[in-house]
Design a protein around this motif. Structure first.
Motif, PDB file in Angstrom:
ATOM      1  N   GLY A   1      16.581  21.232  28.826  1.00  7.83           N
ATOM      2  CA  GLY A   1      16.890  22.080  29.641  1.00  7.83           C
ATOM      3  C   GLY A   1      15.978  22.760  28.272  1.00  7.83           C
TER       4      GLY A   1
ATOM      5  N   GLU B   1      24.141  18.476  33.875  1.00  8.01           N
ATOM      6  CA  GLU B   1      23.803  19.094  34.896  1.00  8.01           C
ATOM      7  C   GLU B   1      23.775  20.670  34.329  1.00  8.01           C
ATOM      8  OE1 GLU B   1      23.671  20.048  39.561  1.00  8.01           O
ATOM      9  OE2 GLU B   1      25.256  21.197  38.945  1.00  8.01           O
TER      10      GLU B   1
ATOM     11  N   ARG C   1      21.418  22.889  32.155  1.00  6.69           N
ATOM     12  CA  ARG C   1      21.519  24.716  32.994  1.00  6.69           C
ATOM     13  C   ARG C   1      21.672  25.630  31.780  1.00  6.69           C
ATOM     14  NH1 ARG C   1      23.010  23.687  39.590  1.00  6.69           N
ATOM     15  NH2 ARG C   1      21.107  23.445  39.463  1.00  6.69           N
TER      16      ARG C   1
ATOM     17  N   ASN D   1      14.479  26.736  38.707  1.00  4.09           N
ATOM     18  CA  ASN D   1      15.739  24.965  39.697  1.00  4.09           C
ATOM     19  C   ASN D   1      15.896  23.857  38.491  1.00  4.09           C
ATOM     20  OD1 ASN D   1      16.384  27.378  41.246  1.00  4.09           O
ATOM     21  ND2 ASN D   1      14.733  27.303  42.430  1.00  4.09           N
TER      22      ASN D   1
END
Ligand code: UDX
Length: 439
Positions: free
Chosen positions: A107, A131, A135, A143
């Protein structure tokens, strides 16, 4: 496609080479600088048939490179594969710290849209957490899709399994991610099964646990064969013709070991329990396997109640042949008991002796050949069915052992040949039965 693989253990390394083999440009990263240096020099840190040749071929093709610099590699990756280890915690749950650490670093460092593909075996729901971590750590507006893509390769045949797998499981929550996954695996020639992320996570555990259960079931029936005078190989041959049962994974023995079945059965059992649900079949498989790994010792004690001062040959140490892996190998706890009870151990394995000696803190128990291990032995225990062990003739046992008592935990030999040669031979679920008289 530009693919980065994080973690160069069995899963990560073999998958990375598989991607390179299929024409992708791969960067494999790991924190372990020594491992990375060896790999970059064309030397495989693990023993796996065909792996080193594949590594050298792909290094020559320049489609793969190895580095410890994750940040640099992540920046322009189109897909990042997480293949780090998920060892077992004390309570049986999966330790996910390496996975979460990788997710955080991914990330922090990605700078363009990309897929994060999770190959590590992780409990249901982990992809959602990955996830959130990826993120949460993003520093630019990109994305990212997280895809669950479990790996089914087995040690000892990892290269073959990667190139000729039975299926590719793609668990995703986005159509775009699914299309990209199909692109990555376009040339693999394997069926691609697109399902939800949670289902994909569970496919891996359910598959491994089903196989573990199948083995434990056969081992129980084998123990019953020993009592009733039936032969497990005849029984499984008869069962295997039923396509609903299938003939594979019906080999009786001293239980499953390795880095997957023991860990994954406990992890799924733990996960279910954490949700207030008891997986009784898996619980049974775990218990049966725990007992089965001491079956040879149980048989030995019946013949030889006091092991102190007895010379015991031990052949085969790894959890299965064609690997140097000792994780959860039944040989290790058995050797510890033999040590504690004062037996004189004479052990041989084609590949794992140095590692075993380290594990048991005793180099004196290792012998450099099968004959040296058998020399003067009062009993011989067989834990792994290496080809070189299966090839031992009854005469060899007769010639070298003081007392030819052979306890075979992997059903390597023809029991009648052993009997004819005058060897006291016991295996798993194959008691000596009088040859059937023809009418
Ligand atoms: C396993 C799965 O096969 C693989 O799909 C998954 O990705 C990882 O776990 P692995 O642990 O490498 O692979 O080896 P495997 O060949 O499945 O054997 C596991 C254990 O089961 C070994 O200890 C083996 O001796 C034992 N076994 C296997 C049996 O006792 N009987 C059998 O019939 C088959």
């Amino acid at each position: 496609m530009k693919i980065v693989v994080v973690g160069v253990g069995y899963v990560g390394l073999v998958s990375a080479l598989g991607f390179a083999h299929h024409g992708h440009t791969v960067t494999a990263i790991d924190l372990d600088a020594t491992k990375i240096a060896r790999l970059a020099a064309g030397e495989s840190p693990i023993f796996e048939p065909g792996l080193e040749a594949m590594l050298q071929e792909q290094l020559l093709s320049r489609r793969i490179q190895f580095t410890t610099d994750g940040a640099g590699a992540y920046a322009d990756a189109e897909a990042i594969v997480i293949g780090v280890g998920t060892p077992e915690n004390e309570d049986g749950s999966a330790n996910l710290s390496a996975v979460y650490q990788a997710a955080h670093e991914i990330g922090l460092n990605i700078q363009q849209d990309c897929l994060v593909i999770v190959k590590s075996t992780v409990p249901v729901g982990t992809n959602d957490k990955i996830e959130a971590i990826v993120r949460g750590a993003l520093r630019s507006a990109v994305n990212v899709d997280i895809v669950s893509n479990p790996e089914f390769l087995a040690q000892g045949s990892a290269v073959h399994d990667t190139l000729h797998g039975s299926r590719i499981i793609v668990g995703s929550e986005s159509a775009k991610a699914e299309v990209k996954m199909r692109e990555i695996y376009m040339d693999y020639g394997q069926p691609i099964i697109s399902i939800s992320r949670k289902s994909a996570e569970l496919v891996k555990y359910a598959s491994n646990d089903f196989l573990a259960l199948k083995i434990s079931f056969v081992n129980e029936i084998a123990n019953l064969c020993d009592i009733l005078g039936a032969d497990i190989e005849e029984v499984t041959e008869g069962m295997g013709y039923d396509a609903r049962i299938g003939s594979s994974f019906l080999r009786a023995g001293i239980g499953y070991g390795g880095s997957c079945f023991p860990k994954d059965t406990k992890a799924l059992h733990w996960l279910a329990e954490d949700h207030g649900f008891v997986l009784r079949t898996i619980e049974a498989a775990i218990k049966i396997n725990e007992k089965q790994k001491y079956m040879l010792l149980h048989k030995l004690r019946k013949e030889m109640p006091n092991l102190a001062g007895k010379k015991i040959a031990v052949l085969g140490l790894t959890f299965k042949p064609n690997t140097d892996d000792l994780r959860e190998a039944p040989s290790i706890p058995n050797l510890r008991i033999l040590q504690q009870e004062g037996a004189i151990i004479q052990a041989y394995d084609p590949i794992a002796m140095v590692q075993t000696a380290k594990e048991l803190n005793d180099t004196s128990i290792m012998r450099d050949s099968i004959e040296a291990a058998l020399e003067g032995a009062d009993a011989c225990l067989i834990f792994t069915e290496w080809d070189i062990i299966r090839a031992i003739t009854p005469d060899t046992f007769q010639k070298w052992m003081a007392n030819p008592l052979v306890l075979d935990g992997r059903n390597c030999f023809n029991k009648n040949d052993m009997e004819v040669a005058g060897i006291a031979y016991q295996s798993i679920g194959r008691p000596l039965i009088k040859v059937r008289q023809l009418q």
